[in-house]
Design an enzyme around this catalytic site. Structure first.
Site, short mmCIF file in Angstrom:
data_model
loop_
_atom_site.label_atom_id
_atom_site.label_comp_id
_atom_site.label_asym_id
_atom_site.label_seq_id
_atom_site.Cartn_x
_atom_site.Cartn_y
_atom_site.Cartn_z
CG ASN A 22 -1.95 -1.07 1.18
OD1 ASN A 22 -2.51 -1.35 0.13
ND2 ASN A 22 -2.20 -1.69 2.30
CG ASP A 49 7.50 -2.24 3.84
OD1 ASP A 49 6.35 -2.61 4.06
OD2 ASP A 49 8.13 -2.57 2.82
CG HIS A 53 3.68 -9.97 5.80
ND1 HIS A 53 2.95 -9.65 6.93
CD2 HIS A 53 3.73 -8.83 5.06
CE1 HIS A 53 2.58 -8.39 6.87
NE2 HIS A 53 3.04 -7.87 5.75
N GLY A 68 2.62 -5.39 2.09
CA GLY A 68 4.01 -5.16 2.47
C GLY A 68 4.88 -6.32 2.06
#
Length: 178
Positions: A22, A49, A53, A68
């Site tokens: 995003n 970032d 995950h 992400g």
């Protein structure tokens, strides 16, 4: 964000939700506009970032996959590809990824190599024949990267944090703290 400088919506066909973030990765035209803005100095800071995950969290299509991606490990070598392509200079890269982020976030004694500053340094070696990034190269516990299969022409051989070797030749020194 680095992902928007590297990927386009065409990459969804092969990388699927692994590149879901995003804001979403857009068209090749959008990527080229961002690259032009970068080269002209309109964009003054580059960031990414580290959303580590699990691979299972990135499954189930865009409606269900987490947003992400883990990009930080390969951010510098990916941006050096843009230097090699002539999109930015090495000097611009240093300002974009070191000097300006330190200034923007008021991080004292970092972002520059100066007397009295923390010695945060990455040592990079050129790999003219290219180096293919694989999930096996990932140091993060997540064990995958959306850059799997991508080719870069540099590799980080050592990093220093506060003047201490944090990573060298494939080995992480877990005792180093930033």
């Amino acid at each position: 964000v680095i992902a928007h400088l590297l990927f386009t919506d065409d990459d969804y066909s092969t990388r699927k939700a692994l590149i879901k973030c995003n804001p979403a990765v857009k068209t090749a035209k959008d990527r080229e506009a961002l690259r032009r803005a970068l080269s002209k100095g309109v964009i003054t800071c580059i960031g990414t970032d580290h959303a580590p995950h699990k691979l299972s969290d990135k499954q189930g299509g865009c409606a269900h996959a987490a947003s992400g991606m883990p990009m930080i490990q390969f951010s510098l070598v990916s941006m050096l590809n843009l230097v090699d392509e002539g999109i930015i200079t090495a000097e611009q890269l240093v300002w974009l990824m070191c000097h300006n982020p330190a200034r923007l976030f008021s991080v004292s004694n970092r972002g520059f190599i100066r007397p009295g500053y923390k010695a945060d340094i990455a040592v990079v070696k050129e790999v003219p024949e290219g180096l293919t990034i694989t999930d096996a190269d990932v140091v993060s516990k997540c064990g995958w990267t959306p850059l799997n299969g991508s080719t870069v022409h540099h590799r980080v051989v050592m990093t220093m944090v506060n003047g201490e070797v944090a990573y060298a030749h494939g080995k992480v020194n877990d005792s180093v703290r930033g």
